[in-house]
Design a protein around this motif. Sequence first.
Motif, PDB file in Angstrom:
ATOM      1  N   GLY A   6       0.810  -1.218   0.000  1.00 30.29           N
ATOM      2  CA  GLY A   6       0.000   0.000   0.000  1.00 30.29           C
ATOM      3  C   GLY A   6       0.842   1.267   0.000  1.00 30.29           C
ATOM      4  O   GLY A   6       0.365   2.329   0.347  1.00 30.29           O
ATOM      5  N   TRP A   7       2.104   1.163  -0.386  1.00 33.01           N
ATOM      6  CA  TRP A   7       3.019   2.287  -0.501  1.00 33.01           C
ATOM      7  C   TRP A   7       3.341   2.933   0.846  1.00 33.01           C
ATOM      8  O   TRP A   7       3.718   4.096   0.915  1.00 33.01           O
ATOM      9  CB  TRP A   7       2.488   3.338  -1.476  1.00 33.01           C
ATOM     10  N   LEU A   8       3.182   2.188   1.905  1.00 33.98           N
ATOM     11  CA  LEU A   8       3.538   2.695   3.218  1.00 33.98           C
ATOM     12  C   LEU A   8       5.052   2.615   3.371  1.00 33.98           C
ATOM     13  O   LEU A   8       5.654   1.569   3.150  1.00 33.98           O
ATOM     14  CB  LEU A   8       2.850   1.868   4.317  1.00 33.98           C
ATOM     15  N   GLU A   9       5.642   3.709   3.748  1.00 32.19           N
ATOM     16  CA  GLU A   9       7.088   3.782   3.909  1.00 32.19           C
ATOM     17  C   GLU A   9       7.401   4.039   5.375  1.00 32.19           C
ATOM     18  O   GLU A   9       6.807   4.917   6.008  1.00 32.19           O
ATOM     19  CB  GLU A   9       7.651   4.919   3.059  1.00 32.19           C
ATOM     20  N   ILE A  10       8.314   3.278   5.911  1.00 37.70           N
ATOM     21  CA  ILE A  10       8.777   3.482   7.280  1.00 37.70           C
ATOM     22  C   ILE A  10      10.262   3.795   7.224  1.00 37.70           C
ATOM     23  O   ILE A  10      11.050   3.007   6.708  1.00 37.70           O
ATOM     24  CB  ILE A  10       8.520   2.230   8.146  1.00 37.70           C
ATOM     25  N   ASP A  11      10.620   4.959   7.737  1.00 40.98           N
ATOM     26  CA  ASP A  11      12.020   5.363   7.813  1.00 40.98           C
ATOM     27  C   ASP A  11      12.473   5.236   9.260  1.00 40.98           C
ATOM     28  O   ASP A  11      11.797   5.704  10.173  1.00 40.98           O
ATOM     29  CB  ASP A  11      12.197   6.825   7.366  1.00 40.98           C
ATOM     30  N   ILE A  12      13.585   4.616   9.449  1.00 39.11           N
ATOM     31  CA  ILE A  12      14.175   4.492  10.778  1.00 39.11           C
ATOM     32  C   ILE A  12      15.550   5.156  10.732  1.00 39.11           C
ATOM     33  O   ILE A  12      16.349   4.869   9.848  1.00 39.11           O
ATOM     34  CB  ILE A  12      14.298   3.012  11.203  1.00 39.11           C
ATOM     35  N   ALA A  13      15.776   6.036  11.689  1.00 38.91           N
ATOM     36  CA  ALA A  13      17.058   6.730  11.750  1.00 38.91           C
ATOM     37  C   ALA A  13      17.539   6.752  13.194  1.00 38.91           C
ATOM     38  O   ALA A  13      16.746   6.659  14.128  1.00 38.91           O
ATOM     39  CB  ALA A  13      16.916   8.153  11.219  1.00 38.91           C
ATOM     40  N   PHE A  14      18.816   6.872  13.360  1.00 39.58           N
ATOM     41  CA  PHE A  14      19.416   6.968  14.682  1.00 39.58           C
ATOM     42  C   PHE A  14      20.131   8.304  14.771  1.00 39.58           C
ATOM     43  O   PHE A  14      20.838   8.716  13.846  1.00 39.58           O
ATOM     44  CB  PHE A  14      20.405   5.811  14.906  1.00 39.58           C
ATOM     45  N   ILE A  15      19.918   8.981  15.894  1.00 40.75           N
ATOM     46  CA  ILE A  15      20.511  10.297  16.085  1.00 40.75           C
ATOM     47  C   ILE A  15      20.815  10.470  17.569  1.00 40.75           C
ATOM     48  O   ILE A  15      20.061   9.976  18.414  1.00 40.75           O
ATOM     49  CB  ILE A  15      19.565  11.404  15.554  1.00 40.75           C
ATOM     50  N   PRO A  16      21.874  11.168  17.911  1.00 45.19           N
ATOM     51  CA  PRO A  16      22.158  11.416  19.332  1.00 45.19           C
ATOM     52  C   PRO A  16      21.009  12.183  19.995  1.00 45.19           C
ATOM     53  O   PRO A  16      20.398  13.067  19.381  1.00 45.19           O
ATOM     54  CB  PRO A  16      23.438  12.255  19.312  1.00 45.19           C
ATOM     55  N   ALA A  17      20.704  11.862  21.229  1.00 47.68           N
ATOM     56  CA  ALA A  17      19.593  12.494  21.943  1.00 47.68           C
ATOM     57  C   ALA A  17      19.721  14.010  21.966  1.00 47.68           C
ATOM     58  O   ALA A  17      18.718  14.726  21.897  1.00 47.68           O
ATOM     59  CB  ALA A  17      19.500  11.939  23.363  1.00 47.68           C
ATOM     60  N   ALA A  18      20.934  14.524  22.040  1.00 45.55           N
ATOM     61  CA  ALA A  18      21.152  15.971  22.087  1.00 45.55           C
ATOM     62  C   ALA A  18      20.788  16.668  20.779  1.00 45.55           C
ATOM     63  O   ALA A  18      20.692  17.890  20.734  1.00 45.55           O
ATOM     64  CB  ALA A  18      22.612  16.264  22.436  1.00 45.55           C
ATOM     65  N   GLU A  19      20.580  15.901  19.711  1.00 45.08           N
ATOM     66  CA  GLU A  19      20.231  16.473  18.408  1.00 45.08           C
ATOM     67  C   GLU A  19      18.843  16.056  17.947  1.00 45.08           C
ATOM     68  O   GLU A  19      18.447  16.328  16.816  1.00 45.08           O
ATOM     69  CB  GLU A  19      21.260  16.033  17.363  1.00 45.08           C
TER      70      GLU A  19
END
Length: 169
Positions: A6-19
């Motif tokens: 159904g064209w659902l896109e899930i993006d997962i990213a990792f970033i430092p909590a301070a940012e």
Amino acid sequence: MFLLPGWLEIDIAFIPAAEFGPAGPAWRTVFGDTVPVPGPAPPDPGTLAGRAWHHALHARACIERGMLWQAEYWVSALRDLVLSLACARLGYPASYGKGVHLLPAGLTEPLQAALVARLDAAELRRALAAAAMALAAELDESQPGLAPRLRPLLRELAEGGAGPDTPRA
């Protein structure tokens, strides 16, 4: 990134909590604590205008050399930059066409003529002329210091002049 049915896109990213914080107006925090994050800088109108001029020159060169697909690429890119310039001037998102739907019809309707309908030199010249004149009109609004210098050259381009030295594409 995951592309689901159904064209659902899930993006997962990792970033430092301070940012970790809102990167744009559509940000919705689901969980966790956020910090204020400066948004991206708006595009520089002078840079957009310079790129538009570059694209116009390359479109013309490609048409003259019979490189029709490449000419279509440059005409379309020129049209897109005119729309980005208008978005930036009016305070709308200017990247990736995100603010184009907010532009008034008076700005977008003339650019319909800059859509390439088929790959032949006459059609590409017609679309390039429309894009060049739309660029001239937008420069009058967004870059009044630059517009008088480029308008005669854009008019020559729109009238089909090849100019003294056709740049390499």
